[in-house]
Design a protein around this motif. Structure first.
Motif, PDB file in Angstrom:
ATOM      1  N   SER A   1       0.805  -1.218   0.000  1.00  0.00           N
ATOM      2  CA  SER A   1       0.000   0.000   0.000  1.00  0.00           C
ATOM      3  C   SER A   1       0.840   1.271   0.000  1.00  0.00           C
ATOM      4  O   SER A   1       0.299   2.365   0.025  1.00  0.00           O
ATOM      5  N   GLU A   2       2.168   1.143   0.001  1.00  0.00           N
ATOM      6  CA  GLU A   2       3.024   2.331   0.047  1.00  0.00           C
ATOM      7  C   GLU A   2       2.797   3.214  -1.179  1.00  0.00           C
ATOM      8  O   GLU A   2       2.581   4.417  -1.070  1.00  0.00           O
ATOM      9  N   VAL A   3       2.833   2.612  -2.343  1.00  0.00           N
ATOM     10  CA  VAL A   3       2.584   3.341  -3.585  1.00  0.00           C
ATOM     11  C   VAL A   3       1.715   2.464  -4.479  1.00  0.00           C
ATOM     12  O   VAL A   3       2.163   1.430  -4.963  1.00  0.00           O
ATOM     13  N   ALA A   4       0.467   2.878  -4.673  1.00  0.00           N
ATOM     14  CA  ALA A   4      -0.447   2.101  -5.517  1.00  0.00           C
ATOM     15  C   ALA A   4      -0.168   2.438  -6.976  1.00  0.00           C
ATOM     16  O   ALA A   4      -0.671   3.419  -7.519  1.00  0.00           O
ATOM     17  N   THR A   5       0.672   1.639  -7.622  1.00  0.00           N
ATOM     18  CA  THR A   5       1.067   1.903  -9.008  1.00  0.00           C
ATOM     19  C   THR A   5       0.517   0.873  -9.980  1.00  0.00           C
ATOM     20  O   THR A   5       0.373   1.171 -11.170  1.00  0.00           O
ATOM     21  N   TYR A   6       0.208  -0.320  -9.502  1.00  0.00           N
ATOM     22  CA  TYR A   6      -0.259  -1.367 -10.415  1.00  0.00           C
ATOM     23  C   TYR A   6      -1.692  -1.083 -10.844  1.00  0.00           C
ATOM     24  O   TYR A   6      -2.584  -0.894 -10.025  1.00  0.00           O
ATOM     25  N   ARG A   7      -1.918  -1.066 -12.148  1.00  0.00           N
ATOM     26  CA  ARG A   7      -3.251  -0.809 -12.692  1.00  0.00           C
ATOM     27  C   ARG A   7      -3.933  -2.153 -12.955  1.00  0.00           C
ATOM     28  O   ARG A   7      -3.505  -2.931 -13.805  1.00  0.00           O
ATOM     29  N   PHE A   8      -4.998  -2.391 -12.214  1.00  0.00           N
ATOM     30  CA  PHE A   8      -5.715  -3.653 -12.372  1.00  0.00           C
ATOM     31  C   PHE A   8      -6.330  -3.717 -13.772  1.00  0.00           C
ATOM     32  O   PHE A   8      -6.981  -2.763 -14.213  1.00  0.00           O
ATOM     33  N   PRO A   9      -6.155  -4.830 -14.477  1.00  0.00           N
ATOM     34  CA  PRO A   9      -6.688  -4.947 -15.841  1.00  0.00           C
ATOM     35  C   PRO A   9      -8.197  -5.175 -15.840  1.00  0.00           C
ATOM     36  O   PRO A   9      -8.679  -6.306 -15.862  1.00  0.00           O
ATOM     37  N   CYS A  10      -8.948  -4.082 -15.838  1.00  0.00           N
ATOM     38  CA  CYS A  10     -10.417  -4.190 -15.815  1.00  0.00           C
ATOM     39  C   CYS A  10     -10.963  -4.892 -17.049  1.00  0.00           C
ATOM     40  O   CYS A  10     -12.089  -5.406 -17.025  1.00  0.00           O
ATOM     41  N   SER A  11     -10.176  -4.912 -18.121  1.00  0.00           N
ATOM     42  CA  SER A  11     -10.639  -5.577 -19.343  1.00  0.00           C
ATOM     43  C   SER A  11     -10.874  -7.064 -19.110  1.00  0.00           C
ATOM     44  O   SER A  11     -11.725  -7.673 -19.788  1.00  0.00           O
ATOM     45  N   LEU A  12     -10.138  -7.670 -18.169  1.00  0.00           N
ATOM     46  CA  LEU A  12     -10.352  -9.083 -17.869  1.00  0.00           C
ATOM     47  C   LEU A  12     -11.736  -9.318 -17.275  1.00  0.00           C
ATOM     48  O   LEU A  12     -12.323 -10.386 -17.440  1.00  0.00           O
ATOM     49  N   LEU A  13     -12.239  -8.299 -16.552  1.00  0.00           N
ATOM     50  CA  LEU A  13     -13.564  -8.419 -15.943  1.00  0.00           C
ATOM     51  C   LEU A  13     -14.669  -8.007 -16.904  1.00  0.00           C
ATOM     52  O   LEU A  13     -15.724  -8.622 -16.947  1.00  0.00           O
ATOM     53  N   SER A  14     -14.413  -6.941 -17.658  1.00  0.00           N
ATOM     54  CA  SER A  14     -15.450  -6.440 -18.559  1.00  0.00           C
ATOM     55  C   SER A  14     -15.772  -7.440 -19.665  1.00  0.00           C
ATOM     56  O   SER A  14     -16.899  -7.486 -20.157  1.00  0.00           O
ATOM     57  N   GLY A  15     -14.790  -8.247 -20.059  1.00  0.00           N
ATOM     58  CA  GLY A  15     -15.031  -9.229 -21.103  1.00  0.00           C
ATOM     59  C   GLY A  15     -15.395 -10.599 -20.575  1.00  0.00           C
ATOM     60  O   GLY A  15     -15.492 -11.560 -21.344  1.00  0.00           O
ATOM     61  N   LEU A  16     -15.608 -10.694 -19.252  1.00  0.00           N
ATOM     62  CA  LEU A  16     -15.871 -11.993 -18.637  1.00  0.00           C
ATOM     63  C   LEU A  16     -17.347 -12.340 -18.728  1.00  0.00           C
ATOM     64  O   LEU A  16     -18.216 -11.531 -18.398  1.00  0.00           O
ATOM     65  N   ARG A  17     -17.631 -13.542 -19.168  1.00  0.00           N
ATOM     66  CA  ARG A  17     -19.000 -14.020 -19.215  1.00  0.00           C
ATOM     67  C   ARG A  17     -19.306 -14.795 -17.937  1.00  0.00           C
ATOM     68  O   ARG A  17     -18.440 -15.368 -17.325  1.00  0.00           O
ATOM     69  N   GLY A  18     -20.575 -14.800 -17.582  1.00  0.00           N
ATOM     70  CA  GLY A  18     -20.969 -15.498 -16.359  1.00  0.00           C
ATOM     71  C   GLY A  18     -21.013 -14.539 -15.180  1.00  0.00           C
ATOM     72  O   GLY A  18     -20.547 -13.406 -15.245  1.00  0.00           O
ATOM     73  N   ASN A  19     -21.592 -14.999 -14.100  1.00  0.00           N
ATOM     74  CA  ASN A  19     -21.732 -14.162 -12.910  1.00  0.00           C
ATOM     75  C   ASN A  19     -21.446 -14.959 -11.654  1.00  0.00           C
ATOM     76  O   ASN A  19     -22.207 -14.929 -10.690  1.00  0.00           O
ATOM     77  N   SER A  20     -20.336 -15.688 -11.667  1.00  0.00           N
ATOM     78  CA  SER A  20     -20.018 -16.569 -10.549  1.00  0.00           C
ATOM     79  C   SER A  20     -19.277 -15.858  -9.419  1.00  0.00           C
ATOM     80  O   SER A  20     -19.201 -16.389  -8.311  1.00  0.00           O
ATOM     81  N   ILE A  21     -18.695 -14.688  -9.650  1.00  0.00           N
ATOM     82  CA  ILE A  21     -17.856 -14.025  -8.652  1.00  0.00           C
ATOM     83  C   ILE A  21     -18.721 -13.568  -7.474  1.00  0.00           C
ATOM     84  O   ILE A  21     -19.688 -12.826  -7.634  1.00  0.00           O
ATOM     85  N   ARG A  22     -18.343 -14.018  -6.267  1.00  0.00           N
ATOM     86  CA  ARG A  22     -19.074 -13.677  -5.050  1.00  0.00           C
ATOM     87  C   ARG A  22     -18.284 -12.759  -4.130  1.00  0.00           C
ATOM     88  O   ARG A  22     -18.875 -12.024  -3.335  1.00  0.00           O
TER      89      ARG A  22
END
Length: 514
Positions: free
Chosen positions: A177-198
């Motif tokens: 948490s010292e420096v939040a530099t990593y950009r989470f790849p939202c494209s992996l989620l936006s292109g994901l089919r299904g709704n299993s994530i809880r």
């Protein structure tokens, strides 16, 4: 079940196969052709040897692969990974292992290594493990990459690409948490089919969702800490989580106004902590019942359905005394931290449903003194109060009742007829604390239990001879005898016979350890 248990299972199966082989050899001598005709193709095969004998050899386990996968899924990840290194059958099961988690501890990165060495070893271990996993059947992925900059690890995207599939149920990514530099790849989620994530837990990264995420339709638990996200992006994210039940949000300093939309009708637990820039928390969630607010101060707006409120920062209530009763009339549990003054504002009798009240008193610096008798208005404002829990601050020398011979103050006209249980942690000889205790005894007609704990002994003392007690401060050790003497002199004689009085003090081992 561990690797040893699997080994015993395999040994038993081998012995059973040997017995079956011996029986088949005996049958084959008498009538080998019918036996082969009956069996057809199978995992058992026969081959000729130089002496004309026929030997039956086994080409694989006779347990269905689905059962093997289930057995391996019950084994801890480290054991399952080790087993995959020694058996092709276990390796095939490992490719579908459902729950994977990595941290500095699990990959063997101790404190001796430098940050760069830790990053390299961590990446090497994770790459080695994940390259043998197909991604199919993966239900849980937890990546705890702490103690070094996330930019040191260039493989995060590839790991998430393997892990985030339509079958994934739990996703945890915890970075430094010292420096939040990593950009989470939202494209992996936006292109994901299904709704299993809880369940989703993100920490120490940049998260910029710009479109609604359909894969979050079934998301029930969302935790964001040290995440760089704007108010609009957070609103877009929350609008994707119609099934959300718990939202925990902390140390996100880009947010000044947190708005919970009314579409989150299942949300019942909201937790906000450490957001220094936050000024407004506004919730329209109809079923929100529990709210934890760890900020210093801010405008809080909730529906009348809120039942449990926790505000641990001592300044959170500086401007909220008059606000709480009117905005949250259905509160049943209130847990707050505050500093007490002689001019503490009077409370209006509108906490009509509170049954449990916990107050933690913050330490004042000299020459200020906490005036505990000023808590009486809180009790008086809660006519249905049944349990009162008070955590007091360390006493000051000039605050002791033995240095102030004046008579005890009384506050007549205040009754607490439904109060049954009172516990005071850190009880000391402060005069105003003695006054509060005496007031409760004299005005709580239904009181059943009174616990006076002089040094938080419920957590500090150990019942086991082999365990160590907590170390107590010198000021606490010096205050305990005065507190016990004050109880004997001012409290014990006025406690009714119907009230159970428990006086807790440090044991001998506590004093020796200190």
């Amino acid at each position: 079940m561990g690797v040893l248990a699997l080994g015993r299972l395999i040994s038993v199966q081998r012995e059973r196969r040997r017995q079956r082989q011996r029986r088949r050899r005996t049958q084959a001598r008498d009538d080998p052709v019918p036996l082969l005709a009956k069996r057809g193709r199978s995992s058992w095969q026969q081959d000729d040897r130089s002496e004309g004998r026929k030997r039956v050899k086994y080409s694989g386990p006779d347990i269905p692969q689905k059962i093997w996968r289930h057995i391996i899924s019950l084994v801890p990840m480290q054991d399952a990974a080790r087993a995959a290194c020694v058996s092709h059958a276990f390796l095939r099961c490992w490719r579908f292992y459902p729950n994977i988690g990595f941290s500095n501890l699990t990959v063997g990165c101790n404190g001796v290594l430098t940050k760069a060495e830790t990053s390299r070893k961590f990446a090497s271990k994770v790459n080695q493990v994940l390259k043998n996993h197909s991604g199919i059947g993966l239900k849980t992925i937890k990546l705890e990459f702490l103690g070094h900059n996330s930019s040191d690890c260039s493989s995060l995207n590839s790991w998430l690409r393997v892990a985030i599939t339509s079958e994934l149920e739990e996703l945890s990514l915890m970075l430094s948490s010292e420096v939040a530099t990593y950009r989470f790849p939202c494209s992996l989620l936006s292109g994901l089919r299904g709704n299993s994530i809880r369940y989703v837990h993100l920490s120490g990264c940049v998260f910029r969702p710009v479109v609604r995420l359909s894969c979050f339709k079934s998301l029930m638990n969302l935790r964001l800490y040290h995440v760089r996200i704007s108010e609009d992006e957070l609103g877009c994210l929350l609008s994707s989580c119609s099934a959300l039940e718990l939202f925990s949000f902390g140390y996100c300093n880009e947010i000044t106004c947190l708005k919970i939309p009314d579409m989150l009708q299942r949300l019942n637990d909201l937790q906000v902590v450490g957001c220094n820039a936050l000024r407004v928390v506004e919730s329209k969630a109809l079923n929100l019942s529990s709210f934890y607010f760890g900020g210093k101060r801010g405008q809080i707006s909730h529906g009348e359905q809120l039942k449990n409120l926790t505000m641990p920062h001592p300044r959170a209530l500086d401007n909220a005394h008059a606000m709480l009763p009117t905005t949250m009339p259905n509160l049943e549990t209130l847990d707050i931290s505050l500093r007490l003054k002689t001019d503490t504002p009077m409370m209006h009798s509108q906490f009509l449903r509170i049954k449990y009240l916990r107050i933690t008193v913050d330490v004042y610096s000299f020459p200020h003194i906490n005036d505990y008798i000023s808590l009486v208005p809180f009790l008086d404002a809660s006519p249905c109060l049944e349990s009162f829990y008070l955590q007091v601050a360390e006493p000051m020398e000039h605050d002791s009742i033995f240095r102030d011979p004046s008579p005890l103050r009384r506050m007549p006209g205040h009754r607490h007829d439904k109060l049954k249980s009172v516990k005071i942690i850190g009880f000391n000889s402060a005069k105003s604390l003695i006054e509060l205790t005496v007031h409760i005894i004299e005005n709580a007609g239904s009181l059943e239990s009174l616990t006076l704990d002089t040094a938080d002994c419920s957590l500090g003392c150990s019942d086991s001879e082999t365990e160590r007690c907590s170390t107590l401060g010198q000021s606490t050790l010096m205050e305990v005898p005065r507190a016990l003497f004050a109880i004997r002199r001012y409290v014990e004689g006025i406690v009714p016979s119907t009230v159970k009085l428990d006086v807790l003090e440090p044991c001998a081992r506590c004093c020796n350890a200190s």
